[in-house]
Scaffold this active site. Structure first.
Site, short mmCIF file in Angstrom:
data_model
loop_
_atom_site.label_atom_id
_atom_site.label_comp_id
_atom_site.label_asym_id
_atom_site.label_seq_id
_atom_site.Cartn_x
_atom_site.Cartn_y
_atom_site.Cartn_z
N HIS A 535 -26.52 30.02 -38.42
CA HIS A 535 -27.66 29.11 -38.31
C HIS A 535 -28.46 29.38 -37.04
CE1 HIS A 535 -25.28 25.86 -40.80
NE2 HIS A 535 -25.63 26.91 -41.53
N HIS A 572 -27.69 21.63 -41.89
CA HIS A 572 -27.76 23.05 -42.24
C HIS A 572 -29.20 23.40 -42.58
CE1 HIS A 572 -23.20 23.56 -43.18
NE2 HIS A 572 -23.40 22.73 -42.18
#
Length: 589
Positions: A535, A572
């Site tokens: 990420h 996310h």
């Protein structure tokens, strides 16, 4: 005369056949007509460089009103990565996701990126899997769909100086990008794995949902359900609303994006593309790498030099070039095109178009694992047992259920309890206090795996969601054919090491074991064993003009991927990327 008459009737017959095929409303565009033949210069209204998560969503929406082309260096994940991308369970076991520099290579699908040695990560060089395919990381991830928090979005709006990024203004775009299917409790068949969620966080069925399908897995890993009890034992409450309505707190089952509940196959950003091919004139240049953005004498982006397997030609944009090549390649493309730190560009004899802090501010979320003993079977054990092969295949192919249909599990979010904060320095305590009140500091994911002795082990992974350590991306030449050079900067800020130590001490473990007791030993273990969350963000960050950190003054050029995030987000990124794409398309049109 006879030949002319024959030609006339042949032409007439072809015309009538064509009219017969196209005059009815049922006839739709052939999918093959959307894939451009390379080698010919062409002009479009918008060029989108990168057919990944955000790129395909944005390009598909823009194509409803404009002439749009997508430039994608990869191909089709269904062909190039097979079941590893299509079947949900295999997304958890893709070999090329290994962080080791000796990872299994997958040249059709992975960009083959390896970091600089991580000074704060045991001096390891880390393979950073990045998808080279239509669909991007939505074709490569583990399919968790979690939105940001209300306070996080409001902080984003404050940094950007734009209230349209506040939670209440972004929620319609979160809703517009996906279509929700309720959980199938019969297929899940796990009484201790029930949950509730906020139905108002989605558009009602048939009322404005998007092409990407989201739901919950049709099978539940029994190990995960019992490990979830461990989270309760640590004092974490169960979430009553899930992780899609602006709250990330407590524990619960994550929502799966990219799983079509009717087929139990991955539903990626290519769902946008499929829809656009049917309804618009979108064009796709696949296996085609952007080599350089060309600017006119007013510093406006006008075209992109591209290469299809060595064949170079130019695609022009009458309106804008939109770069969506990812957190590593977007800054690389800008720099080789003359947009970036002046000293770097001059080092490689690149004419400076704009002196901007491109490539700086990389934030990379990391996780580490504490293992414990459990007795329940786990997904990997079940799937790897040859005796189960036939029944698992039949469950999946005939009923879209069973182990192979699932990539989901349980996770939790929290701010560390007060008793674990006593060792924080004044600086760390102050930095964490500056985060929004609903911004969780740690994410926990529970998974089960074989212990190597015929039994099971449970893994509790702790992820630092807002790292204060920064890395960077730069170039080694003026060519896109040379890989970007990047350093994630893991654990180089003491705030991150203090937070990691506190998170490690939350629960009992069998690994790393009794030999790791002192803070120095624990930190050494974390440095040598931490991994990326995949990420990364912040290398082309958005913000206010004049703040010295943002990429804000280009004309005819935009960037849309996680590189524009002004800070690492706790949710996310997939959900936020889809929403941002919907928002930008709305802003433009």
């Amino acid at each position: 005369m006879k030949m002319s008459t024959r030609k006339y009737f042949l032409a007439l017959l072809f015309s009538l056949s064509f009219l017969t095929l196209t005059s009815g409303a049922k006839r739709k565009r052939l999918p093959s007509s959307a894939y451009a033949v390379p080698g010919t210069n062409a002009t479009y209204d918008y060029l989108v460089v990168g057919g990944g998560t955000a790129g395909l969503a944005l390009a598909s929406r823009l194509a409803e009103s404009f002439r749009v082309a997508v430039i994608e260096a990869g191909g089709f994940y269904e062909l190039d990565n097979g079941n590893a991308s299509v079947v949900p369970y295999y997304s958890l076991t893709i070999p090329s996701l290994s962080s080791s520099p000796d990872y299994p290579h997958q040249p059709l699908f992975d960009w083959d990126l390896v970091s600089q040695p991580q000074v704060g990560g045991g001096n390891r060089r880390i393979h950073y899997a990045q998808s080279k395919t239509l669909g991007g990381c939505s074709a490569h991830n583990t399919m968790a769909y979690l939105r940001s928090t209300r306070g996080t979005q409001d902080r984003w709006a404050q940094i950007a100086g734009d209230d349209s990024y506040k939670w209440d203004n972004m929620l319609p775009y979160y809703k517009k990008s996906v279509t929700l299917t309720p959980p199938n409790w019969q297929k899940r068949n796990m009484p201790n794995a029930t949950f509730t969620y906020d139905t108002t966080a989605f558009n009602p069925a048939g009322q404005g949902g998007g092409p990407v399908q989201i739901s919950w897995a049709n099978w539940v890993d029994p190990a995960a359900t019992w490990l979830a009890k461990c989270l309760q034992g640590m004092g974490m409450p169960k979430s009553d609303v899930g992780f899609t309505s602006g709250t990330l707190s407590g524990f619960g089952a994550w929502t799966n994006t990219e799983i079509d509940p009717t087929t139990a196959e991955r539903s990626s950003a290519t769902e946008y593309l499929k829809q656009a091919i049917e309804n618009t004139e979108i064009m796709v240049y696949h296996q085609t790498q952007a080599m350089k953005i060309n600017f006119d004498n007013t510093k406006r982006a006008r075209s992109v030099l591209v290469s299809t397997m060595g064949l170079e030609y130019t695609l022009s944009a009458s309106k804008e070039v939109i770069v969506s090549a990812g957190v590593y390649h977007s800054p690389q493309l800008l720099m080789v095109s003359g947009v970036g730190p002046k000293a770097t560009l001059q080092k490689y004899n690149i004419p400076v178009v704009s002196d901007l802090p491109v490539g700086q501010g990389l934030q990379d979320q990391i996780w580490f694992t504490v293992s414990s003993g459990i007795t329940s079977p786990n997904a990997i054990q079940i799937a790897s047992d040859p005796a189960n092969r036939e029944i698992l295949l039949r469950e999946y192919l005939d009923d879209q259920s069973g182990v192979l249909s699932s990539a989901g599990g349980y996770l939790a979010f929290e701010k560390l309890p007060s008793e674990f904060r006593t060792a924080f320095s004044k600086r760390t305590a102050s930095a964490l206090a500056a985060l929004p009140s609903d911004f969780p500091e740690i994410e926990y994911i529970v998974t089960g795996f074989p212990d190597g002795k015929g039994g099971s082990a449970g893994a509790l992974t702790a992820t630092i969601l807002h790292p204060y350590s920064f890395g960077s991306v730069t170039i080694s030449s003026g060519s896109m054919l040379d890989k970007p050079v990047f350093d994630m900067g893991w654990l180089t800020d003491s705030a991150d090491t203090e937070l990691a130590l506190a998170a490690f001490k939350l629960g009992p473990e069998i690994a790393p074991g009794s030999a790791v007791q002192s803070d120095a030993d624990i930190l050494d273990y974390i440095r040598k064993n931490c991994n990326q969350m995949w990420h990364p963000s912040g290398t082309c960050r958005m913000g206010k003009a004049g703040d010295g950190k943002s990429i804000v003054d280009m004309t005819g050029l935009r960037v849309l991927d996680t590189s524009i995030f002004p800070f690492a987000n706790p949710g996310h990124p997939t959900a936020t990327l889809y929403a941002l794409a919907e928002k930008l398309a709305d802003d433009i049109t």
